[in-house]
Design a protein around this motif. Structure first.
Motif, PDB file in Angstrom:
ATOM      1  N   GLU A   4      -8.315  -2.409   0.342  1.00 32.33           N
ATOM      2  CA  GLU A   4      -7.635  -3.288   1.295  1.00 32.33           C
ATOM      3  C   GLU A   4      -6.508  -4.071   0.623  1.00 32.33           C
ATOM      4  O   GLU A   4      -5.432  -4.261   1.205  1.00 32.33           O
ATOM      5  CB  GLU A   4      -8.651  -4.248   1.918  1.00 32.33           C
ATOM      6  CG  GLU A   4      -9.666  -3.557   2.822  1.00 32.33           C
ATOM      7  CD  GLU A   4     -10.675  -4.540   3.375  1.00 32.33           C
ATOM      8  OE1 GLU A   4     -10.624  -5.730   2.970  1.00 32.33           O
ATOM      9  OE2 GLU A   4     -11.515  -4.133   4.206  1.00 32.33           O
ATOM     10  N   SER A   5      -6.746  -4.517  -0.607  1.00 28.49           N
ATOM     11  CA  SER A   5      -5.700  -5.252  -1.335  1.00 28.49           C
ATOM     12  C   SER A   5      -4.497  -4.353  -1.606  1.00 28.49           C
ATOM     13  O   SER A   5      -3.343  -4.768  -1.469  1.00 28.49           O
ATOM     14  CB  SER A   5      -6.261  -5.794  -2.650  1.00 28.49           C
ATOM     15  OG  SER A   5      -7.322  -6.688  -2.416  1.00 28.49           O
ATOM     16  N   SER A   8      -2.622  -3.778   1.635  1.00 27.30           N
ATOM     17  CA  SER A   8      -1.878  -4.982   2.008  1.00 27.30           C
ATOM     18  C   SER A   8      -0.617  -5.141   1.166  1.00 27.30           C
ATOM     19  O   SER A   8       0.451  -5.504   1.677  1.00 27.30           O
ATOM     20  CB  SER A   8      -2.775  -6.211   1.844  1.00 27.30           C
ATOM     21  OG  SER A   8      -2.057  -7.402   2.107  1.00 27.30           O
ATOM     22  N   LEU A   9      -0.742  -4.844  -0.127  1.00 25.44           N
ATOM     23  CA  LEU A   9       0.420  -4.948  -1.013  1.00 25.44           C
ATOM     24  C   LEU A   9       1.491  -3.934  -0.627  1.00 25.44           C
ATOM     25  O   LEU A   9       2.689  -4.260  -0.577  1.00 25.44           O
ATOM     26  CB  LEU A   9      -0.018  -4.737  -2.462  1.00 25.44           C
ATOM     27  CG  LEU A   9       1.096  -4.757  -3.518  1.00 25.44           C
ATOM     28  CD1 LEU A   9       1.794  -6.111  -3.527  1.00 25.44           C
ATOM     29  CD2 LEU A   9       0.535  -4.428  -4.900  1.00 25.44           C
ATOM     30  N   LEU A  10       1.079  -2.705  -0.354  1.00 25.30           N
ATOM     31  CA  LEU A  10       2.041  -1.679   0.045  1.00 25.30           C
ATOM     32  C   LEU A  10       2.729  -2.047   1.356  1.00 25.30           C
ATOM     33  O   LEU A  10       3.932  -1.816   1.527  1.00 25.30           O
ATOM     34  CB  LEU A  10       1.337  -0.323   0.176  1.00 25.30           C
ATOM     35  CG  LEU A  10       0.851   0.315  -1.129  1.00 25.30           C
ATOM     36  CD1 LEU A  10       0.082   1.592  -0.835  1.00 25.30           C
ATOM     37  CD2 LEU A  10       2.032   0.613  -2.051  1.00 25.30           C
ATOM     38  N   TRP A  11       1.973  -2.609   2.289  1.00 28.71           N
ATOM     39  CA  TRP A  11       2.564  -3.023   3.569  1.00 28.71           C
ATOM     40  C   TRP A  11       3.585  -4.133   3.360  1.00 28.71           C
ATOM     41  O   TRP A  11       4.659  -4.133   3.957  1.00 28.71           O
ATOM     42  CB  TRP A  11       1.446  -3.494   4.498  1.00 28.71           C
ATOM     43  CG  TRP A  11       1.939  -3.961   5.840  1.00 28.71           C
ATOM     44  CD1 TRP A  11       2.266  -3.185   6.908  1.00 28.71           C
ATOM     45  CD2 TRP A  11       2.166  -5.316   6.235  1.00 28.71           C
ATOM     46  NE1 TRP A  11       2.696  -3.964   7.958  1.00 28.71           N
ATOM     47  CE2 TRP A  11       2.640  -5.285   7.573  1.00 28.71           C
ATOM     48  CE3 TRP A  11       2.008  -6.549   5.600  1.00 28.71           C
ATOM     49  CZ2 TRP A  11       2.956  -6.447   8.270  1.00 28.71           C
ATOM     50  CZ3 TRP A  11       2.328  -7.699   6.298  1.00 28.71           C
ATOM     51  CH2 TRP A  11       2.797  -7.641   7.618  1.00 28.71           C
TER      52      TRP A  11
END
Length: 335
Positions: A4-5, A8-11
């Motif tokens: 999930e981290s 989220s970072l890629l998004w």
């Protein structure tokens, strides 16, 4: 949690890249609009030419910063040509980081340096062996090996130059088309039967002249690589050239270098046309009647004419630029 981290970072990175891309496109569009407005005002004589020149210099500087800096990665990639799509498929070859783009350029320069020496040594070796060992008659295999190497060389140059153009280099389209013609000529030459006795000297006259022309081109390539690249680095430091620009043709040379290079280039182009016409003559008078002779003759003449026209256009452009610089320098002195 780690997954999930990462997602989220890629998004977050994707959103930031999209925002930067929109800003870069907007800035590029603004520069084009301002430049168009300046040209319109000049044509209507509503803007002082000297002030317009200063504005154009500022716009050019801003455009160079945009296209030559890290923001260039966020500008839309130019459409790739058929050549790259044919060999690589529909992939984007534009590097996202400037250091990668510069690495591509340096590799291209290294490739030119390596092949320039081979371009000179390969035909020289063949001609020496022809006189000393092969009794004035070239065997087929070494000549075809040289032609295969030429095909590899020109394909590599065309591939690298297309990638450089996709990454913002200023290589003129003609030099890439020239390499396409050279690739075709090398491919056709591979199917050309190298005849020996009887009348070996007459039948191989075109091959011998082509090898001599190749030696001249090797000398010209060495001069371009040695002298013009130094001048190009100076132009880049002064902001007059893009960091992705490369040495091609006869450009980027200073006056003294042009006095040396231009006679060599014109002589090489004339000799190239002469070899092409000689091949056509041997085909039409019946000495060597293969279709490969006619095809290679036409391609050589075409490349010679194209190179000559492009050289003249470049010299005229440099002459106009120098005249403009002299006028701009003389105005403050008059004031």
């Amino acid at each position: 949690e780690l997954h999930e981290s990462g997602a989220s970072l890629l998004w977050k990175i994707s959103n930031e890249e999209q925002s930067l891309r929109q800003k870069a496109i907007s800035l590029e569009s603004s520069i084009r609009r301002v430049r168009s407005s300046i040209n319109s005002l000049i044509s209507k004589k509503l803007l002082d030419p000297e002030f317009a020149r200063k504005l154009e210099e500022d716009l050019q500087r801003a455009s160079s910063i945009l296209t030559d800096g890290e923001a260039a990665a966020f500008l839309p990639a130019e459409a790739q040509g058929r050549f790259l799509r044919m060999f690589l498929g529909p992939i984007n070859v534009k590097a996202s980081r400037k250091e990668v783009q510069l690495k591509v350029k340096e590799e291209y320069n290294s490739y030119r340096d390596r092949t320039a020496f081979l371009f000179l040594l390969f035909p020289l070796t063949l001609l020496i062996l022809k006189s000393w060992i092969w009794e004035g008659c070239l065997p087929a295999f070494p000549v075809q090996l040289y032609e295969a190497w030429l095909l590899f060389l020109y394909t590599g140059l065309a591939m690298r130059e297309n990638i450089l153009r996709a990454n913002g280099s200023d290589i003129r389209p003609w030099w890439i088309y020239h390499h396409y013609c050279a690739m075709l000529m090398a491919l056709v030459s591979l199917t050309w039967e190298i005849k020996r006795q009887p009348n070996c000297a007459q039948k191989q006259r075109g091959v011998e002249l082509f090898l001599q022309w190749a030696m001249m081109q090797g000398v010209a390539m060495l001069l371009q690589n040695r002298y013009q690249r130094q001048r190009l680095y100076t132009r880049i430091a002064l902001g007059k050239a893009n960091r992705m620009d490369v040495v091609w043709g006869e450009t980027s040379g200073v006056d003294g270098q042009l006095w040396v290079l231009c006679p060599i280039l014109f002589a090489m182009q004339g000799f190239e046309a002469y070899v092409g016409l000689l091949l056509l003559k041997t085909a039409f008078v019946g000495v060597v009647t293969e279709w490969q002779v006619i095809c290679c003759g036409i391609l050589l003449v075409l490349m010679a004419v194209g190179n000559f026209i492009n050289t003249i256009q470049t010299l005229m452009t440099k002459s106009r630029f120098k005249a403009k610089m002299k006028r701009s320098k003389s105005k403050p002195e008059l004031d």
